[in-house]
Design a protein around this motif. Structure first.
Motif, mmCIF file in Angstrom:
data_model
loop_
_atom_site.group_PDB
_atom_site.id
_atom_site.type_symbol
_atom_site.label_atom_id
_atom_site.label_comp_id
_atom_site.label_asym_id
_atom_site.label_seq_id
_atom_site.Cartn_x
_atom_site.Cartn_y
_atom_site.Cartn_z
ATOM 1 N N GLN A 214 0.837 -1.203 0.000
ATOM 2 C CA GLN A 214 0.000 0.000 0.000
ATOM 3 C C GLN A 214 0.874 1.256 0.000
ATOM 4 O O GLN A 214 1.671 1.477 0.893
ATOM 5 N N GLN A 215 0.668 2.093 -1.005
ATOM 6 C CA GLN A 215 1.530 3.259 -1.165
ATOM 7 C C GLN A 215 1.266 4.332 -0.118
ATOM 8 O O GLN A 215 2.190 4.984 0.360
ATOM 9 N N GLN A 216 -0.014 4.553 0.205
ATOM 10 C CA GLN A 216 -0.351 5.524 1.238
ATOM 11 C C GLN A 216 -1.629 5.084 1.947
ATOM 12 O O GLN A 216 -2.451 4.373 1.387
ATOM 13 N N TRP A 217 -1.781 5.531 3.184
ATOM 14 C CA TRP A 217 -2.946 5.101 3.968
ATOM 15 C C TRP A 217 -3.195 6.106 5.087
ATOM 16 O O TRP A 217 -2.255 6.669 5.657
ATOM 17 N N VAL A 232 5.047 2.481 2.528
ATOM 18 C CA VAL A 232 5.722 2.674 1.244
ATOM 19 C C VAL A 232 6.029 4.157 1.052
ATOM 20 O O VAL A 232 7.176 4.575 1.123
ATOM 21 N N TRP A 233 4.979 4.971 0.832
ATOM 22 C CA TRP A 233 5.221 6.399 0.624
ATOM 23 C C TRP A 233 4.784 7.245 1.808
ATOM 24 O O TRP A 233 5.533 8.070 2.297
ATOM 25 N N ASN A 234 3.538 7.064 2.247
ATOM 26 C CA ASN A 234 2.984 7.978 3.235
ATOM 27 C C ASN A 234 1.898 7.267 4.028
ATOM 28 O O ASN A 234 0.882 6.857 3.469
ATOM 29 N N GLN A 235 2.113 7.138 5.328
ATOM 30 C CA GLN A 235 1.136 6.503 6.218
ATOM 31 C C GLN A 235 0.837 7.479 7.347
ATOM 32 O O GLN A 235 1.755 7.890 8.065
ATOM 33 N N VAL A 236 -0.436 7.850 7.499
ATOM 34 C CA VAL A 236 -0.824 8.834 8.507
ATOM 35 C C VAL A 236 -1.718 8.168 9.548
ATOM 36 O O VAL A 236 -2.677 7.463 9.204
ATOM 37 N N PHE A 237 -1.390 8.408 10.820
ATOM 38 C CA PHE A 237 -2.167 7.865 11.939
ATOM 39 C C PHE A 237 -2.573 9.042 12.824
ATOM 40 O O PHE A 237 -1.718 9.755 13.359
#
Length: 322
Positions: A214-217, A232-237
């Motif tokens: 998954q590239q971003q989430w 991968v690229w961008n994961q925001v929590f």
């Protein structure tokens, strides 16, 4: 007027109308003949519904524990076969489960919503899967991807996977809201195939979450019981209990301990008396975790009698009059 998503995935309007102060709930579904949970609609006929089962249109299927599992599974399989590749189609479907226990494998295609009608996710207990699988992609080295797995959703249920995980291989516009995954959540199509982002809110994942390709989430106001494997690229929590530590740029994580201001999506439910109601969650500030962890939620419960259920055949004049 404020806009929400309807049960079939299209836009629904929720408004106070003067002088009657009725709300408007638009359910845009095409006309077909179905039988769901003993409620039949004839093609081209507007059913008046009943006190216990309102008329949500011919493409909304409502099931309870008395419905044979084979009947439910047959309908789920039929809808997936029709919608698996129907990316540019006009059909919209919703499958709704009243509180109870079910053993089904729900694979979601385009423009399909599967949702529980309980007051908490655990009120609708699915053993099996509520999942999205990858699509064959001969142009990629993996041979599979989920780059175009748009426009579907799962809401307000608990799922105990009977496979090693519950797969949710989506790419944008395919939210998972108010879910309890009692096991591993797998977000990629498999074999390293490409996937292009998604959204989880107000959900609890008991096991690890495999981000994979998954590239971003974006994950908001949720609880992770196990590790989040990678990014991968961008994961925001945002407001996520158990979120991974952000050490950007060493990893692609952005982590906020709390969400500053949130209001969860309204949801349809069936109360203890069997009446359909809409719960409108209250505004929350500086929160983390799910809205339902402690049971009671802040917000307002509205009778479905306060709403006008609009159909595609209704004119703008008729809707405005309501």
């Amino acid at each position: 007027m404020r806009t929400i998503r309807d049960l079939g995935g299209r836009t629904a309007s929720l408004a106070r109308i003067t002088p009657s102060s009725r709300r408007l709930l638009t359910i845009a579904v095409s006309v077909a003949s179905i039988t769901a949970a003993g409620v039949a609609y004839a093609a081209g006929t507007a059913s008046a519904g009943t006190a216990s089962t309102p008329d949500f249109g011919p493409n909304v299927f409502i099931y309870d524990e008395s419905t044979p599992t084979t009947q439910i599974q047959s309908k789920l399989d039929e809808l997936f076969t029709k919608q698996e590749h129907n990316e540019m189609g006009s059909d919209r479907y919703a499958v709704l489960f009243k509180p109870g226990k079910y053993t089904v494998d729900a694979k979601l295609g385009y423009y399909t919503t599967v949702a529980g009608l309980g007051q908490t996710p655990d009120a609708v207990d699915i053993t099996g899967a509520v999942r999205v699988v990858g699509q064959a992609d001969p142009s990629s080295a993996a041979g599979i991807s989920s780059l175009t797995n748009f426009w579907r959703s799962a809401e307000n249920m608990a799922v105990t996977p009977t496979d090693w995980s519950n797969q949710w291989a989506v790419s944008q516009a395919s939210p998972m809201r108010r879910m309890h995954i009692k096991g591993i959540l797998w977000l990629e199509p498999g074999n390293g195939g490409y996937a292009s982002g998604g959204y989880i809110a107000d959900s609890k994942i008991d096991g690890m979450t495999i981000n994979g390709s998954q590239q971003q989430w974006l994950t908001r106001n949720s609880e992770l019981g196990g590790i989040w494997t990678n990014g991968v690229w961008n994961q925001v929590f945002s407001g996520v209990v158990g979120a991974p530590e952000a050490t950007f740029p060493e990893n692609p994580y952005t982590t906020l301990a709390t969400s500053p201001v949130t209001r969860e999506k309204p949801y349809l439910y069936v109360d203890a008396a069997g009446s359909y109601r809409v719960f409108v969650p209250g505004l929350r500030k500086n929160t983390s975790g799910t809205s339902w962890a402690a049971g009671a939620e802040a917000g307002s419960s509205l009778s479905l009698r306060d709403f006008y259920v609009a159909k595609p055949s209704d004119s703008a004049r008729r809707i405005n009059m309501e």
